[in-house]
Motif scaffolding. Structure first.
Motif, PDB file in Angstrom:
ATOM      1  N   CYS A 137       0.831  -1.213   0.000  1.00  9.51           N
ATOM      2  CA  CYS A 137       0.000   0.000   0.000  1.00  9.51           C
ATOM      3  C   CYS A 137       0.862   1.258   0.000  1.00  9.51           C
ATOM      4  O   CYS A 137       0.455   2.301  -0.546  1.00  9.51           O
TER       5      CYS A 137
ATOM      6  N   GLN B 254     -13.597 -10.329  -3.549  1.00  7.25           N
ATOM      7  CA  GLN B 254     -12.905 -10.091  -4.818  1.00  7.25           C
ATOM      8  C   GLN B 254     -11.857  -8.991  -4.683  1.00  7.25           C
ATOM      9  O   GLN B 254     -10.778  -9.064  -5.274  1.00  7.25           O
ATOM     10  N   LYS B 255     -12.154  -8.001  -3.875  1.00 12.45           N
ATOM     11  CA  LYS B 255     -11.194  -6.925  -3.634  1.00 12.45           C
ATOM     12  C   LYS B 255      -9.957  -7.468  -2.911  1.00 12.45           C
ATOM     13  O   LYS B 255      -8.812  -7.126  -3.258  1.00 12.45           O
ATOM     14  N   ILE B 256     -10.177  -8.314  -1.914  1.00 18.20           N
ATOM     15  CA  ILE B 256      -9.074  -8.916  -1.174  1.00 18.20           C
ATOM     16  C   ILE B 256      -8.244  -9.808  -2.087  1.00 18.20           C
ATOM     17  O   ILE B 256      -7.002  -9.798  -2.045  1.00 18.20           O
ATOM     18  N   GLN B 257      -8.911 -10.555  -2.955  1.00 19.00           N
ATOM     19  CA  GLN B 257      -8.219 -11.490  -3.833  1.00 19.00           C
ATOM     20  C   GLN B 257      -7.389 -10.808  -4.919  1.00 19.00           C
ATOM     21  O   GLN B 257      -6.553 -11.462  -5.543  1.00 19.00           O
ATOM     22  N   GLN B 258      -7.578  -9.528  -5.108  1.00 18.60           N
ATOM     23  CA  GLN B 258      -6.714  -8.809  -6.037  1.00 18.60           C
ATOM     24  C   GLN B 258      -5.274  -8.776  -5.527  1.00 18.60           C
ATOM     25  O   GLN B 258      -4.327  -8.678  -6.316  1.00 18.60           O
ATOM     26  N   THR B 259      -5.108  -8.862  -4.218  1.00 24.92           N
ATOM     27  CA  THR B 259      -3.778  -8.841  -3.606  1.00 24.92           C
ATOM     28  C   THR B 259      -3.364 -10.203  -3.066  1.00 24.92           C
ATOM     29  O   THR B 259      -2.195 -10.580  -3.160  1.00 24.92           O
TER      30      THR B 259
ATOM     31  N   GLN C 170     -19.174 -11.356  -1.480  1.00 24.00           N
ATOM     32  CA  GLN C 170     -18.364 -11.543  -2.680  1.00 24.00           C
ATOM     33  C   GLN C 170     -17.641 -10.282  -3.132  1.00 24.00           C
ATOM     34  O   GLN C 170     -16.511 -10.340  -3.620  1.00 24.00           O
ATOM     35  N   GLU C 171     -18.247  -9.136  -2.985  1.00 20.96           N
ATOM     36  CA  GLU C 171     -17.623  -7.895  -3.454  1.00 20.96           C
ATOM     37  C   GLU C 171     -16.317  -7.625  -2.708  1.00 20.96           C
ATOM     38  O   GLU C 171     -15.286  -7.330  -3.323  1.00 20.96           O
ATOM     39  N   LEU C 172     -16.361  -7.749  -1.378  1.00 13.90           N
ATOM     40  CA  LEU C 172     -15.150  -7.526  -0.587  1.00 13.90           C
ATOM     41  C   LEU C 172     -14.145  -8.649  -0.830  1.00 13.90           C
ATOM     42  O   LEU C 172     -12.940  -8.393  -0.935  1.00 13.90           O
TER      43      LEU C 172
ATOM     44  N   MET D 219      -9.674  -2.516   3.980  1.00 13.98           N
ATOM     45  CA  MET D 219     -10.391  -2.835   2.752  1.00 13.98           C
ATOM     46  C   MET D 219     -11.776  -2.183   2.698  1.00 13.98           C
ATOM     47  O   MET D 219     -12.313  -1.931   1.623  1.00 13.98           O
ATOM     48  N   THR D 220     -12.360  -1.914   3.865  1.00 14.67           N
ATOM     49  CA  THR D 220     -13.721  -1.357   3.899  1.00 14.67           C
ATOM     50  C   THR D 220     -13.783   0.066   4.425  1.00 14.67           C
ATOM     51  O   THR D 220     -14.690   0.823   4.055  1.00 14.67           O
TER      52      THR D 220
END
Length: 495
Positions: free
Chosen positions: A280, A364-369, A360-362, A336-337
């Motif tokens: 980050c 997918q955001k976590i899985q980007q990293t 699922q939305e969160l 993240m939130t």
């Protein structure tokens, strides 16, 4: 820079205050209100610096209420004076296909030294800066490595006592001996009848008991933590991600600005979270791969978005990862939130039902990293034997879990980014399991005979701190039930 709770109690503290307090009054974890950003020139400048100089540069971005001289003094006392057996402190062993970030060259032969040699210096300085007059009692729950590293770091530090709880029968014999032989006029070690999660939950319950805090306060004692719930424990870990990157560029293994991957064996999610902070801030990190053992609650969460600790607990050959409640995940959810109400709700659900779901939305955001996988004991041993045969290198069991998961990631994704494996302990700390993996006969050998046996196979010498355990007397014999932890704290605080 100010710090506030992941659960939104509205209180903002300087870093010195947050480090002394350890845990927010609402049970949340302290996080910085914003993350500092660095550019390519900042990272490039690290190449020619010592580890201590790199440390001071990165820490100075977060500990803005400490003076530059105070930060440098803390760092020098933490890493100097012959405490580490490698001049690089956290060297990278570079192989053609990957690098191994060795984080175990400190006095207790585990990665926890990287933070727990520094935290006592930060805390002691903070007490002076804030004018705090009360005695601080550090409470620690350990799955093996944190306990000894914290005991060693805090022993005989003025105005501070430290009490470590560990699961009876839930740590390696070497880890147990390291703690039970700990010297110091201000230290206590107590075994808890239960597993690590029982010990950790017991410590958290003590921190959350306001009437108990008032009872201690009347005696001039304040509670704090050396677990990675304490920001002062987590922030030093950010440094070695920057240091590893600088070393790889300097060695010509990667180009400046090139993204790399890190695979981290983790149970409490602190070590890998430090890598997230580094990313980050601007460190060129592509993916952070979370490696677990059979207690794979983090793998399931990072794959499904459901955190569920309602499952069988396994004792494995990687005891430092035998954890089902990963405290630092709370900080990731906050970042993240940026929604303290959601985070508080999930943590409330975890206590009430043992599970929560982020959607699922969160996810997918976590899985980007993040990417996650786990491996069992048999595959861990196979990896140790194969790496020794191929590279004449001996990883410990926890490092082997990360190594195997890194291989799984590369096979599954075909990702060609250079991989760095976080090596979190010396193989000598888990000599029985490592020797078994290497096919050595261990029947009838005690811990110290196994140290000698492993020394015959390994290029790296036995760490002095482990070799010296042969002749040290056992100084700590206390054992208690989870329900008796509070009384044990009172008894120690009164001494």
């Amino acid at each position: 820079m100010k710090y506030s709770s992941t659960r939104g109690n509205g209180v903002k503290l300087d870093s010195a205050q947050a480090i002394i307090q350890g845990l927010a009054t609402d049970g949340g974890l302290f996080v910085p209100d914003s993350l500092p950003k660095v550019d390519a020139s900042f990272i490039a400048a690290l190449q020619e610096l010592t580890y201590e100089e790199r440390d001071a540069k990165v820490l100075g971005l977060f500990l803005t209420d400490y003076t530059e001289e105070e930060v440098k003094g803390c760092v020098t006392r933490a890493y100097g004076n012959g405490k580490f057996d490698d001049a690089m402190r956290a060297p990278v062993k570079i192989f053609d296909d990957m690098g191994v970030l060795e984080l175990w060259h400190g006095p207790t032969s585990a990665f926890k030294d990287m933070a727990l040699q520094l935290l006592p210096q930060l805390m002691s300085t903070a007490l002076k800066k804030t004018g705090e007059k009360d005695e601080v009692l550090i409470l620690v729950a350990t799955s093996g490595d944190t306990g000894k590293a914290a005991l060693e770091g805090f022993r005989d530090v003025d105005q501070i006592k430290i009490m470590v709880f560990y699961p009876e029968g839930g740590v390696s014999r070497i880890q147990q001996l390291q703690m039970l032989t700990q010297e110091g006029s201000n230290v206590n070690v107590t075994a808890v009848r239960g597993n690590f999660d029982d010990a950790q939950s017991g410590v958290k319950a003590i921190f959350g008991d306001k009437s108990f805090a008032e009872e201690l306060g009347a005696k001039g004692v304040k509670l704090s933590s050396a677990n990675s719930i304490n920001w002062g424990r987590l922030v030093p870990q950010i440094v070695y991600y920057f240091s590893a990157y600088a070393d790889l560029v300097k060695a010509g293994k990667i180009q400046a600005g090139e993204e790399i991957n890190f695979t981290v064996p983790t149970g409490n999610f602190g070590d890998i979270l430090a890598g997230f902070y580094a990313k980050c801030m601007g460190l060129p990190v592509h993916k952070l791969i979370c490696a677990s053992n059979a207690n794979n609650v983090l793998t399931d969460f990072l794959r499904t978005g459901v955190y569920d600790r309602n499952r069988d607990f396994y004792k494995t050959i990687t005891p430092s990862m035998d954890i089902l409640i990963s405290s630092n995940l709370e900080r990731l959810l906050f970042h993240m939130t940026e929604d303290t109400a959601k985070v508080a709700g999930w943590m409330k659900d975890l206590v009430a039902t043992g599970r929560y779901e982020v959607g699922q939305e969160l996810l997918q955001k976590i899985q980007q990293t993040f990417w996650a996988d786990w491996t069992g004991d048999d595959d861990t041993k196979e990896l140790i034997g194969r790496v020794f045969a191929d590279k004449h290198y001996v990883p410990d069991t926890h490092t082997a879990v990360a190594w195997k998961v890194a291989e799984n990631y590369q096979q599954a994704t075909k990702d060609g980014h250079y991989m760095v494996i976080a090596s979190t302990a010396s193989p000598y700390k888990f000599n029985g399991s490592v020797l078994e993996a290497l096919g050595a006969e261990t029947a009838g050998l005690d811990e110290f005979a196994m140290l000698d046996k492993l020394q015959e196979l390994n290029d790296d010498p036995t760490p002095q701190g482990l070799a010296s355990l042969r002749t040290k007397p056992l100084l700590h014999k206390d054992v208690c039930a989870v329900t008796a932890m509070k009384q044990a704290v009172l008894d120690f605080a009164a001494k």
